[in-house]
Design an enzyme around this catalytic site. Structure first.
Site, PDB file in Angstrom:
ATOM      1  N   LYS A   6       0.841  -1.201   0.000  1.00 23.77           N
ATOM      2  CA  LYS A   6       0.000   0.000   0.000  1.00 23.77           C
ATOM      3  C   LYS A   6       0.874   1.248   0.000  1.00 23.77           C
ATOM      4  O   LYS A   6       0.628   2.179  -0.767  1.00 23.77           O
ATOM      5  CB  LYS A   6      -0.923   0.017   1.230  1.00 23.77           C
ATOM      6  CG  LYS A   6      -2.126  -0.890   1.084  1.00 23.77           C
ATOM      7  CD  LYS A   6      -2.878  -1.055   2.392  1.00 23.77           C
ATOM      8  CE  LYS A   6      -3.913  -2.166   2.254  1.00 23.77           C
ATOM      9  NZ  LYS A   6      -4.391  -2.696   3.530  1.00 23.77           N
TER      10      LYS A   6
ATOM     11  N   GLN B 157      -5.214  -1.437   9.373  1.00 26.98           N
ATOM     12  CA  GLN B 157      -5.128  -2.803   8.833  1.00 26.98           C
ATOM     13  C   GLN B 157      -5.784  -3.798   9.786  1.00 26.98           C
ATOM     14  O   GLN B 157      -5.499  -3.806  10.986  1.00 26.98           O
ATOM     15  CB  GLN B 157      -3.650  -3.151   8.605  1.00 26.98           C
ATOM     16  CG  GLN B 157      -3.410  -4.486   7.931  1.00 26.98           C
ATOM     17  CD  GLN B 157      -3.849  -4.515   6.472  1.00 26.98           C
ATOM     18  OE1 GLN B 157      -3.890  -3.491   5.791  1.00 26.98           O
ATOM     19  NE2 GLN B 157      -4.191  -5.682   5.979  1.00 26.98           N
TER      20      GLN B 157
ATOM     21  N   ASP C 234     -11.715   2.733   3.638  1.00 24.09           N
ATOM     22  CA  ASP C 234     -12.140   1.327   3.615  1.00 24.09           C
ATOM     23  C   ASP C 234     -13.659   1.206   3.440  1.00 24.09           C
ATOM     24  O   ASP C 234     -14.157   0.132   3.085  1.00 24.09           O
ATOM     25  CB  ASP C 234     -11.806   0.662   4.967  1.00 24.09           C
ATOM     26  CG  ASP C 234     -10.543  -0.176   4.917  1.00 24.09           C
ATOM     27  OD1 ASP C 234     -10.239  -0.742   3.846  1.00 24.09           O
ATOM     28  OD2 ASP C 234      -9.882  -0.280   5.965  1.00 24.09           O
TER      29      ASP C 234
HETATM   30  N1  GUN Z   1      -7.050  -6.685   5.837  1.00 20.82           N
HETATM   31  C1  GUN Z   1      -7.183  -7.393   4.701  1.00 20.82           C
HETATM   32  N2  GUN Z   1      -7.822  -6.663   3.760  1.00 20.82           N
HETATM   33  C2  GUN Z   1      -8.102  -5.476   4.325  1.00 20.82           C
HETATM   34  C3  GUN Z   1      -8.750  -4.295   3.854  1.00 20.82           C
HETATM   35  O1  GUN Z   1      -9.222  -4.183   2.712  1.00 20.82           O
HETATM   36  N3  GUN Z   1      -8.818  -3.267   4.737  1.00 20.82           N
HETATM   37  C4  GUN Z   1      -8.333  -3.351   5.995  1.00 20.82           C
HETATM   38  N4  GUN Z   1      -8.460  -2.301   6.797  1.00 20.82           N
HETATM   39  N5  GUN Z   1      -7.725  -4.433   6.468  1.00 20.82           N
HETATM   40  C5  GUN Z   1      -7.621  -5.483   5.630  1.00 20.82           C
END
Ligand code: GUN
Length: 296
Positions: free
Chosen positions: A55, A99, A122
Site C-alpha cells: 500500500k 489494517q 475502507d
Molecule cells: N485486511 C485485509 N484486507 C483489508 C482491507 O481491505 N482493509 C483493511 N483495513 N484491512 C484489511
C-alpha cells in the site's frame, strides 16, 4: 477456454492506478492538493506487513503522500484511538486505513467507529455502510467496488441481470449486494445456511464467490456463459511437498470451461483492492476540499 475469457485483474489494476496518478497530477497542478493516505498496522502479522508495504509503495508511486504508522502488538486500544483522533484532525491526511485483523485485546468495531467517515477509505464505518445502502455518496469498500468495476467493464450495463453472491460478510458480501442492486441487478445473497446452493448459483448471470472455502464452487454450479468473480484467497498444500499454493473459492479449471468470463486467483480481484483504495483516497481528498470529483 479462450484466454480472452479470463478477466485480467492485474492489468485492470495497473490501468486504474495510472488513472489515479493522472487525477493526482491534476489535483496538485490545479488545486495545490496532494492526497495523503495514512495506514496503521498494529503488530507483526506477516500477511498484513506485506499488504501495508505494498500500500505504501503504490501510494507513493501514484504521487500521493503515504504515512505509515507501525505500532507494537501490545499497543493499547486507548493509544490506538488517540492516534486515530490525531489523524482525523490532520489536514494532510485525507484517507485512514487501520489494517485488519487487530490483536485480540483491541475491539475492532470501536476502532472502525473512531475513524472520521469522510476519511474512511475502507468504507467500513456505519455511516458509509448506511450511505451505500441508501444510495447516497459513500466511501465504498475497496474489494466489492473493484469487482463492480470489472463487471461493468466486461458486461457494460448490468440492468436486469441475475446476480448471486455467495458470502454475507460486512467487507464483501453485503456491500457487493448494495452495489449490484444499485446497478439494477436482481440480487440473491447466499450463505452457509442456503438450501440447494448449487441450484441457486446456477441461476446467476453474475456469480460472486466470497466465502473463504477453497474451490467450493464447482463447474456444474455455473450457468453457461455466466461471469464469475472469485474473491477467495485460500492457501492450500501444493503438489510439491512442504509448498503452499493460492486458490480461490471457485474450482477454476472446471468453472473456466463453462463461464463466459472468470477472474483467476491469483491475478483477479486481489490486485484491484489496493488500486481502488488509492482511487478512494483521491475521491476523499476531493470531497474534503470541496473539489469536483474526477471520474476514476
Ligand atoms: N485486511 C485485509 N484486507 C483489508 C482491507 O481491505 N482493509 C483493511 N483495513 N484491512 C484489511
Amino acid at each position: 477456454m479462450a484466454s480472452g475469457n479470463i478477466i485480467d485483474g492485474k492489468a485492470f489494476a495497473e490501468n486504474l492506478r495510472a488513472r489515479v496518478a493522472d487525477a493526482v497530477t491534476s489535483l496538485k497542478q490545479e488545486h495545490g492538493v496532494t492526497p495523503g493516505l495514512a495506514v496503521v498496522l498494529v503488530g507483526e502479522d506477516p500477511a498484513s506487513q506485506v499488504y501495508v508495504r505494498n500500500k505504501g509503495k503504490q501510494t507513493s508511486a501514484c504521487g500521493m503522500e503515504s504515512f505509515e504508522h507501525r505500532l507494537s502488538v501490545d499497543t493499547t486500544q486507548a493509544a490506538l484511538l488517540e492516534l486515530i483522533a490525531a489523524l482525523n484532525a490532520d489536514d494532510t491526511v485525507h484517507g485512514i486505513l487501520v489494517q485488519l485483523p487487530l490483536p485480540d485485546h483491541i475491539e475492532e468495531q470501536a476502532v472502525i467507529d473512531a475513524v472520521d467517515p469522510e476519511k474512511d477509505v475502507d468504507g467500513f464505518h456505519v455511516i458509509n455502510t448506511g450511505r451505500l445502502a441508501t444510495g447516497a455518496a459513500a466511501m465504498v469498500p475497496c474489494t466489492p467496488l473493484g469487482c463492480l468495476m470489472m463487471l461493468e467493464d466486461r458486461l457494460g450495463d448490468l440492468s436486469g441481470l441475475e446476480a448471486v453472491i455467495v458470502g454475507r460478510s460486512n467487507i464483501v458480501g453485503k456491500p457487493m449486494a448494495a452495489l449490484l442492486m444499485g446497478a439494477n441487478c436482481t440480487v440473491t445473497v447466499a450463505h452457509s445456511r442456503t438450501r440447494d446452493l448449487p441450484g441457486v448459483c446456477r441461476r446467476a448471470d453474475i456469480l460472486v464467490a466470497a466465502v473463504g472455502r477453497p474451490e467450493m464452487i464447482r463447474g456444474d454450479w455455473i450457468k453457461p456463459g455466466a461471469t464469475v468473480i472469485d474473491v477467495g484467497i485460500n492457501r492450500i498444500p501444493a503438489a510439491e511437498k512442504g509448498k503452499m499454493r493460492l486458490v480461490g473459492d471457485v474450482a477454476f479449471d472446471e468453472a473456466a470451461a463453462v463461464a463466459g468470463a472468470i477472474t483467476p486467483v491469483p491475478g483477479g480481484v486481489g490486485p484491484m483492492t489496493i488500486a481502488v483504495l488509492l482511487r478512494n483516497t483521491v475521491i476523499a481528498a476531493c470531497r474534503q476540499k470541496g473539489i469536483a470529483e474526477p471520474v476514476i
